[in-house]
Design a protein around this motif. Structure first.
Motif, PDB file in Angstrom:
ATOM      1  N   LEU A  15       0.847  -1.163  -0.039  1.00  0.00           N
ATOM      2  CA  LEU A  15      -0.078  -0.126  -0.115  1.00  0.00           C
ATOM      3  C   LEU A  15       0.858   1.068   0.196  1.00  0.00           C
ATOM      4  O   LEU A  15       0.623   2.170  -0.629  1.00  0.00           O
ATOM      5  CB  LEU A  15      -1.019   0.052   1.157  1.00  0.00           C
ATOM      6  CG  LEU A  15      -2.064   1.028   1.501  1.00  0.00           C
ATOM      7  CD1 LEU A  15      -2.798   1.271   0.267  1.00  0.00           C
ATOM      8  CD2 LEU A  15      -2.529   1.203   2.814  1.00  0.00           C
ATOM      9  N   ALA A  16       1.900   1.226   0.820  1.00  0.00           N
ATOM     10  CA  ALA A  16       2.663   2.291   1.044  1.00  0.00           C
ATOM     11  C   ALA A  16       3.684   2.686  -0.349  1.00  0.00           C
ATOM     12  O   ALA A  16       4.363   3.689  -0.471  1.00  0.00           O
ATOM     13  CB  ALA A  16       3.620   2.441   2.197  1.00  0.00           C
ATOM     14  N   SER A  17       3.913   1.667  -1.060  1.00  0.00           N
ATOM     15  CA  SER A  17       5.087   1.471  -1.950  1.00  0.00           C
ATOM     16  C   SER A  17       5.011   2.784  -3.141  1.00  0.00           C
ATOM     17  O   SER A  17       6.203   3.122  -3.457  1.00  0.00           O
ATOM     18  CB  SER A  17       5.149   0.317  -2.690  1.00  0.00           C
ATOM     19  OG  SER A  17       4.090  -0.177  -3.254  1.00  0.00           O
ATOM     20  N   PRO A  18       3.654   2.908  -3.686  1.00  0.00           N
ATOM     21  CA  PRO A  18       3.931   4.080  -4.571  1.00  0.00           C
ATOM     22  C   PRO A  18       4.533   5.506  -4.170  1.00  0.00           C
ATOM     23  O   PRO A  18       5.191   5.961  -4.739  1.00  0.00           O
ATOM     24  CB  PRO A  18       2.508   4.251  -5.134  1.00  0.00           C
ATOM     25  CG  PRO A  18       1.606   2.891  -4.746  1.00  0.00           C
ATOM     26  CD  PRO A  18       2.401   2.224  -3.674  1.00  0.00           C
ATOM     27  N   TYR A  19       4.041   5.835  -2.946  1.00  0.00           N
ATOM     28  CA  TYR A  19       4.479   6.890  -2.465  1.00  0.00           C
ATOM     29  C   TYR A  19       5.811   6.980  -1.959  1.00  0.00           C
ATOM     30  O   TYR A  19       6.780   7.877  -2.262  1.00  0.00           O
ATOM     31  CB  TYR A  19       3.585   7.360  -1.146  1.00  0.00           C
ATOM     32  CG  TYR A  19       3.890   8.559  -0.399  1.00  0.00           C
ATOM     33  CD1 TYR A  19       3.615   9.970  -1.002  1.00  0.00           C
ATOM     34  CD2 TYR A  19       4.615   8.598   0.854  1.00  0.00           C
ATOM     35  CE1 TYR A  19       3.871  11.063  -0.487  1.00  0.00           C
ATOM     36  CE2 TYR A  19       4.972   9.776   1.387  1.00  0.00           C
ATOM     37  CZ  TYR A  19       4.581  11.158   0.537  1.00  0.00           C
ATOM     38  OH  TYR A  19       4.972  12.326   1.232  1.00  0.00           O
ATOM     39  N   VAL A  20       6.383   5.597  -1.604  1.00  0.00           N
ATOM     40  CA  VAL A  20       7.837   5.553  -1.346  1.00  0.00           C
ATOM     41  C   VAL A  20       8.661   5.846  -2.692  1.00  0.00           C
ATOM     42  O   VAL A  20       9.704   6.452  -2.680  1.00  0.00           O
ATOM     43  CB  VAL A  20       8.035   4.311  -0.956  1.00  0.00           C
ATOM     44  CG1 VAL A  20       9.590   3.969  -0.661  1.00  0.00           C
ATOM     45  CG2 VAL A  20       7.470   4.098   0.548  1.00  0.00           C
ATOM     46  N   ALA A  21       8.101   5.031  -3.670  1.00  0.00           N
ATOM     47  CA  ALA A  21       8.702   5.378  -5.146  1.00  0.00           C
ATOM     48  C   ALA A  21       8.872   6.698  -5.385  1.00  0.00           C
ATOM     49  O   ALA A  21      10.098   7.325  -5.825  1.00  0.00           O
ATOM     50  CB  ALA A  21       8.171   4.523  -5.993  1.00  0.00           C
ATOM     51  N   ILE A  22       7.936   7.408  -5.289  1.00  0.00           N
ATOM     52  CA  ILE A  22       7.810   8.700  -5.965  1.00  0.00           C
ATOM     53  C   ILE A  22       8.905   9.773  -5.050  1.00  0.00           C
ATOM     54  O   ILE A  22       9.477  10.472  -5.852  1.00  0.00           O
ATOM     55  CB  ILE A  22       6.299   9.314  -5.958  1.00  0.00           C
ATOM     56  CG1 ILE A  22       5.486   8.475  -6.741  1.00  0.00           C
ATOM     57  CG2 ILE A  22       6.348  10.840  -6.258  1.00  0.00           C
ATOM     58  CD1 ILE A  22       4.264   8.816  -6.875  1.00  0.00           C
ATOM     59  N   ALA A  23       8.715   9.399  -3.614  1.00  0.00           N
ATOM     60  CA  ALA A  23       9.248  10.477  -2.786  1.00  0.00           C
ATOM     61  C   ALA A  23      10.933   9.859  -2.937  1.00  0.00           C
ATOM     62  O   ALA A  23      11.625  10.777  -2.348  1.00  0.00           O
ATOM     63  CB  ALA A  23       8.920  10.326  -1.453  1.00  0.00           C
TER      64      ALA A  23
END
Length: 718
Positions: free
Chosen positions: A484-492
């Motif tokens: 669930l958190a991985s897209p935000y982690v990738a973008i940031a």
């Protein structure tokens, strides 16, 4: 009919190691009412239908497994769980059962995993010593077992059986003529017997049996099944060597540095005719004494973290499913309000330093994974105490639903600028949009609003998390959180993506306020969910509390602005006291929801035209009549369910196809807790909604995907 004895079996009989009928010839046996499921029929059986003081009664769990399904031995192998059975006797005679005397299992090797299992009609017997005076005895038993085919389904049953006092004063038993008694004889014949041969194991895993009568003529094949997992590689070939007086099997230790001092289990010896003789062995390690100091004492069952390798092979697959399910969860409509807030956070970070972006991503991930861990602990603990809690179970509480709705209202008011959350000095903004704690709170909120949704791959992962060992379950929940958190982690954190984030500007003030409305819309949906659960009488409490919170937020925001200009004046203090009272009033009303709606009538979701409320009896009746049935397990708080209904099940093409084929549309409403629906979900390897199953006439059910399309439903019913 007498069973033909192999030479080895004849030799063992001569040694007096076992008898083909170790239980006495039973009297007329008894069997409880069945506990049926889609995979098996379970009953409690006894070896006699009448009892007397001082005798040992043999009882057992009988599982009549359907083709393709199996259950497990004492050591389930690389995946699975051993059955449990606890039987007590009350009345004129009393007693409590011993452990299950497991018969010899078969080996099932599939996909790089080894299972020790039972198929077909199996009896798991145990003994019960009766004490007291002559009279009627009531047996009560609770059993839990796992059945597996392509999926695994945990099952349980409670059984009751009344046995009268025996009228045979001389204690003689007549030959049994019922169907149950031979089950105990067969179970005894297929159970391992104490080995008359000396057993030993060397430090490099060479297991040996030695004694008179072991020769090439009597042993052509052999294999060893340990009593606990995590000791040997159970899939690896066990090379056999037979010489006169000695049989050796080469075992592969899982951890050569921590070999057990005592190895227990079953060695199965098979002769040229295919006759098998199972022997229970207890070995002593032949390792040097210096190495034995770190091993368990002789005679102890080695404690080797038996679950450490129990799901090793299957766990990696389930971890991938869990991660993909969490990743796809970002696309579910229930998560949209929080993702909108994260979009604003990304925009705010567009002009920030690199370390701020990484810090924000880590804080958000910590909040998400920590919340998933807490949710996993709650579900595992509830399951361990017998609760049927499944995915999204907390939304079955109207208090929780109203509380989340109020939280979203307050966050919306915060985004609209009604008030600011401050820490330390006035004006320091630590709302969920700023700072480490704010990002962690946003992660928590994302998990809270995500639980009503079930993404593809999540069903299998959640079922595995709740049916396996606790440590594996926690790993799966954490994998879902990271997904669930991985897209935000990738973008940031990925430099290329971080460089292309939009730069802050005046447009952000408009975006900030615009994002309040998805939150308000979600709160409206939650108020509707509460109405479905407890009826319209819950609305005055829910909406009244929201008004009180709005008043508290407005007073707090007004006093904030006044304090920034004039300091802590008396009007500021009075305003904040009133705001505090409004908060207290809202909190008190939340705790009184159950009392205020005790007599309310839930609206429910199964009253639509053409929809039949689910019941096991109605489903069985329709299937016996050869009628097609479409099962829709849903809940008002499950947005995925609602979207599937609007997009697929309520489409004109699907409705027309249901009508033309005379398909009964049966809906199970899991908005409130319902044990019958929970049982149906577990029977189909699920722990949450949605679940869609189509039963064609006189055929087993077909499970549909969790994300429906009209064309997919039409293809299934064709």
């Amino acid at each position: 009919m007498l069973r033909k004895l192999s030479p080895l079996a004849f030799l063992l009989t001569a040694f007096g190691a076992f008898s083909l009928t170790p239980v006495s010839a039973p009297a007329l046996a008894a069997e409880s009412a069945p506990v049926p499921s889609a995979h098996d029929i379970a009953t409690l059986v006894t070896d006699r239908d009448a009892v007397r003081p001082g005798e040992t009664l043999h009882v057992g769990l009988r599982l009549q497994l359907k083709p393709g399904w199996h259950t497990y031995w004492l050591n389930a192998g690389d995946a699975g769980e051993a059955p449990t059975l606890k039987t007590t006797a009350s009345g004129a005679l009393s007693g409590q059962s011993d452990a299950i005397a497991f018969p010899t299992p078969v080996r099932i090797s599939e996909g790089g995993l080894m299972s020790y299992a039972y198929t077909g009609d199996v009896l798991l017997p145990q003994s019960l010593k009766l004490a007291g005076s002559a009279g009627t005895v009531t047996l009560k038993a609770h059993a839990e077992w796992l059945v597996c085919a392509s999926t695994c389904v945990p099952e349980s049953g409670d059984f009751s059986l009344d046995l009268p006092a025996s009228s045979d004063a001389q204690g003689k038993t007549a030959p049994n003529s019922s169907a149950q008694g031979p089950l105990f004889v067969h179970a005894a014949q297929s159970s391992p017997v104490p080995s008359p041969f000396a057993a030993a194991v060397t430090s490099d895993g060479l297991l040996s049996l030695s004694g008179q009568g072991l020769s090439m003529a009597s042993v052509k094949r052999a294999w060893f099944m340990p009593s606990v997992t995590g000791v040997i590689d159970q899939v690896a070939p066990q090379k056999l060597d037979v010489s006169d007086g000695k049989v050796t099997l080469k075992l592969n230790w899982i951890d050569a540095a921590h070999r057990p001092a005592t190895l227990e289990g079953i060695v199965v010896l098979q002769d040229e005719a295919g006759q098998q003789t199972p022997l229970w062995i207890t070995t002593q390690s032949a390792a040097p004494a210096a190495a034995a100091t770190s091993m368990p004492a002789a005679g102890q069952v080695p404690v080797m973290a038996p679950e450490a390798h129990k799901v090793q092979g299957a766990l990696w697959k389930m971890l991938i499913f869990a991660f993909l399910g969490g990743l796809i969860l970002n696309l579910m409509p229930c998560v949209f309000p929080v993702l909108a807030m994260k979009a604003f956070s990304l925009a705010r970070l567009g002009g920030s330093h690199r370390h701020e972006q990484i810090q924000s991503a880590l804080a958000y991930t910590t909040g998400v994974m920590g919340s998933f861990a807490a949710l996993g602990v709650a579900m595992i603990v509830l399951r361990s105490v017998g609760s049927a809690a499944g995915w999204g179970f907390q939304f079955q509480s109207p208090i929780f639903v109203i509380g989340v709705a109020w939280l979203l209202v307050m966050m919306a008011l915060n985004l609209l600028g009604v008030f600011e959350v401050t820490l330390g000095r006035i004006g320091q903004d630590v709302t969920p949009r700023h700072g480490v704690w704010g990002d962690m709170l946003t992660g928590l909120l994302a998990v809270i609003v995500a639980t009503p949704c079930t993404a593809p791959f999540m069903g299998a992962a959640i079922a595995a998390a709740l049916s396996g060992p606790a440590w594996a379950g926690m790993a799966l929940f954490l994998a879902m959180g990271f997904g669930l958190a991985s897209p935000y982690v990738a973008i940031a954190t990925i430099p290329f993506l971080a460089r292309h984030m939009p730069r802050p500007g005046a447009w952000m003030a408009v975006l900030k306020q615009a994002l309040a409305f998805p939150l308000l819309g979600t709160s409206v949906w939650l108020f509707w969910v509460a109405c479905v659960q407890r009826g319209a009488m819950i609305l005055p409490v829910g909406l009244g509390g929201a008004v009180a919170l709005g008043l508290a937020a407005w007073l707090f925001g007004t006093t904030q602005r006044q304090a920034m200009i004039r300091g802590a004046t008396m009007p500021v203090i009075i305003g904040r006291v009133i705001a505090l009272l409004a908060l207290v009033l809202a909190g008190v009303s939340l705790t009184r929801i159950d009392d205020a709606t005790a007599d309310a009538r839930p609206i429910g979701m199964t009253g639509e035209l053409g929809v039949v409320a689910y019941s096991p009896e109605r489903l069985a009746s329709l299937r016996d009549q050869g009628k097609p049935v479409f099962i829709d397990m849903t809940a008002a708080w499950c947005i995925t369910c609602m979207v599937n209904e609007r997009v697929a099940l309520q489409s004109a093409q699907v409705k027309q196809a249901f009508e033309e084929k005379n398909i009964t549309y049966m809906k199970g409403d899991w908005t409130n807790r319902d044990e019958t629906i929970s049982a149906f979900l577990r029977d189909h390897g699920r722990d949450g909604v949605p679940l869609y199953v189509y039963y064609a006439p006189h055929k087993d059910g077909t499970i549909l995907p969790q994300i429906l399309t009209a064309s997919g439903v039409l293809d299934t019913i064709k």
